[in-house]
Design a protein around this motif. Sequence first.
Motif, PDB file in Angstrom:
ATOM      1  N   SER A 220       3.283   9.268   6.398  1.00  0.00           N
ATOM      2  CA  SER A 220       3.711   8.098   5.626  1.00  0.00           C
ATOM      3  C   SER A 220       5.196   7.807   5.831  1.00  0.00           C
ATOM      4  N   PRO A 221       5.605   6.552   5.633  1.00  0.00           N
ATOM      5  CA  PRO A 221       7.035   6.216   5.688  1.00  0.00           C
ATOM      6  C   PRO A 221       7.840   6.995   4.648  1.00  0.00           C
ATOM      7  N   GLN A 224       8.790  10.244   6.074  1.00  0.00           N
ATOM      8  CA  GLN A 224       9.847  10.062   7.084  1.00  0.00           C
ATOM      9  C   GLN A 224      11.216   9.933   6.414  1.00  0.00           C
TER      10      GLN A 224
END
Length: 246
Positions: A220-221, A224
């Motif tokens: 998932s972002p 990150q």
Amino acid sequence: MRAILTFHSIDASASVLSFDVRLFEFLLAELARKAIPVCDLGTLLADDTKKGLAITFDDGMKSVFQNALPLLREYQVPAHLFVSSGVINGDCAPPPWPANSPTFEMLDWQEVEALQLAGVRVESHTHTHPDLRSLAANQVVEECERADEIISSRMGKKPDYFAYPFGYHNARLREIVRGRYCACVTTELRKLGVTEDTAALPRLDSYYLRSRAHIRLIDSPLMQLNLMLRNRMRNLKGSQCVADQD
Ligand SMILES: [Zn+2]
């Protein structure tokens, strides 16, 4: 995403180097559910690979044989094991463990061979696990040559990959090891970018995946962003060395 995951020990002690065995199984199941392929480093680093994870184990703790191997077999996924040949030989002591860690038992060569038979690639983490920054060039070469020779004679195959002890590296070291291996891995905390210096590939430390919630968010972002912030904090604290000075 493309990323290289770093593990040390697969055990229930909750030390900073430990990843719980049930969580390791959950991770493998979750990657299968998300259709994120677990591949060897050669496949992961190929130009046409857009998605995948590679699993790496550093140092050669016995728990990799005892606890990880049955799950690697069950899920039929490859992995890479970075060993210091002198530690496995018993020629030198294991690296100093972080505070509050248990005394980890190390693999012996029979167990390393069993891991190789099950599809785990055996790679170099030097012979004695020194801080390479403090060694002269000929000593660095000797650390690599001894490890490569011993691993070659034991495994029937020279290591293709190299992990810097403690993740410590600099421009001088990268130039010494670059030509010896297909790629070298560090402890820089991030997934793989589109282009990378193969002498200093980043990895994701499994320490930051030690809950089911974190594992579910692996691609998932949000994850990150979390890793990017942690990487910045680690660089500020100087807990890893990516400095270019010798
Ligand atoms: Zn190590």
